[in-house]
Write an enzyme that holds these catalytic residues in place. Structure first.
Site, mmCIF file in Angstrom:
data_model
loop_
_atom_site.group_PDB
_atom_site.id
_atom_site.type_symbol
_atom_site.label_atom_id
_atom_site.label_comp_id
_atom_site.label_asym_id
_atom_site.label_seq_id
_atom_site.Cartn_x
_atom_site.Cartn_y
_atom_site.Cartn_z
ATOM 1 N N SER A 23 1.088 -1.286 0.167
ATOM 2 C CA SER A 23 -0.528 -0.107 0.233
ATOM 3 C C SER A 23 0.943 1.304 0.106
ATOM 4 O O SER A 23 1.825 1.489 0.248
ATOM 5 C CB SER A 23 -0.897 -0.031 0.827
ATOM 6 O OG SER A 23 -1.247 1.450 1.425
ATOM 7 N N TYR A 32 -2.231 -1.390 10.321
ATOM 8 C CA TYR A 32 -2.108 -1.483 8.791
ATOM 9 C C TYR A 32 -0.719 -0.849 8.167
ATOM 10 O O TYR A 32 0.099 -1.530 7.510
ATOM 11 C CB TYR A 32 -3.016 -0.358 8.863
ATOM 12 C CG TYR A 32 -3.504 -0.607 6.636
ATOM 13 C CD1 TYR A 32 -3.767 -1.616 6.424
ATOM 14 C CD2 TYR A 32 -3.008 -0.119 5.769
ATOM 15 C CE1 TYR A 32 -4.185 -2.333 5.035
ATOM 16 C CE2 TYR A 32 -3.733 0.113 4.307
ATOM 17 C CZ TYR A 32 -3.867 -1.425 3.821
ATOM 18 O OH TYR A 32 -4.125 -1.222 2.756
#
Length: 282
Positions: free
Chosen positions: A155, A168
């Site tokens: 990401s 995350y």
């Protein structure tokens, strides 16, 4: 002729969103598919997870293209289950050429307010599940001796930090590091390893009421239209998010022989979102 003719691709998190888009894009270019998705709720995830019907729907779309698919409901935290699916794929298709470790989840809170279970679920699925996917497939790829391509879904949060997403961010940074280590270890076997780093992507993981309430708490019952107006400021280009196909095209590129000498790289699909300074959009 397709760019992936006579190749087999293993994709995790394949029921919907980015995973389904990757499956369909690879199949469109000639690959047969091995697909897995948990299709089960996770208590700490504040949005609906994919369903078994959605996974079956992915499979039907592949079959409608005239490609072969083996699919199974299973969790990437379950190494034995992954190894069993790989064994079935080797028996059925002869081996695996491409791995797309895509499965992932998220939840939200300041780092000191995250529960232990929130932290553990995200790290277990987004990082350890990626490692288990690689661990399950790599031995058969080495034994086959045909090389291959492994693509890990990280990401923008695997390159820069996002607030309220410490778990995350940590897991996705871990994926970036894992990709770099694997690329070194597997280079002698002609197995390439790269990662993709999307910005916000138009999937159910992003477009759901939990996200709207987190990012737009000042708007009562915020909608996707409200989110679109807000998320546009996260990116340099004047878009609120990219579409799954935009990530899938990058995955296809890394899976194909067009990138036969590309390994250890971070492929960013961020619409300028990782730039530290961006001009505000009107």
């Amino acid at each position: 002729m397709g760019r992936l003719d006579n190749k087999v691709a293993f994709v995790t998190g394949a029921a919907r969103g980015q995973g389904r888009a990757h499956v369909l894009r690879l199949a469109e270019e000639g690959a047969d598919i091995v697909a897995i998705d948990a299709c089960a709720p996770i208590d700490t995830v504040p949005y609906d997870m994919a369903t078994s019907d959605e996974l079956a729907g992915t499979a039907k779309l592949v079959e409608d293209m005239g490609r072969r698919i083996i699919y199974r409901q299973g969790d990437t935290r379950d190494l034995a289950g992954l190894q069993s699916l790989v064994s079935d794929a080797v028996d059925e298709f002869g081996g695996i050429d491409i791995v797309v470790a895509n499965a992932g989840i998220t939840s939200f809170a300041p780092s000191w307010e995250l529960t232990e279970q929130q932290w553990q679920d995200v790290v277990d699925i987004n990082l350890t599940g990626v490692w288990k996917t690689a661990k399950a497939v790599i031995p058969s790829m080495i034994d086959r001796g045909r090389g291959g391509s492994i693509i890990l879904t990280s990401s923008v949060a695997g390159l820069v930090a996002y607030g309220n997403l410490a778990h995350y961010t940590a897991a996705k940074h871990g994926v970036t590091g894992l990709m770099r280590a694997l690329s070194l270890e597997l280079a002698p076997h002609n197995i390439r390893v790269n990662s993709v780093h999307p910005t916000t992507v138009n999937t159910p993981m992003l477009n759901n009421p939990a996200i709207y309430n987190l990012f737009f708490p000042h708007i009562e019952n915020a909608t996707q239209e409200d989110a679109e107006a807000g998320f546009i400021h996260m990116n340099g280009l004047k878009v609120p998010w990219v579409e799954p196909i935009d990530v899938s095209n990058a995955v296809l590129h890394l899976a194909s022989d067009e990138t036969r000498y590309v390994t250890g790289t971070t492929q960013v699909i961020d619409a300028g979102g990782s730039a530290p300074y961006k001009f505000p959009h009107a």
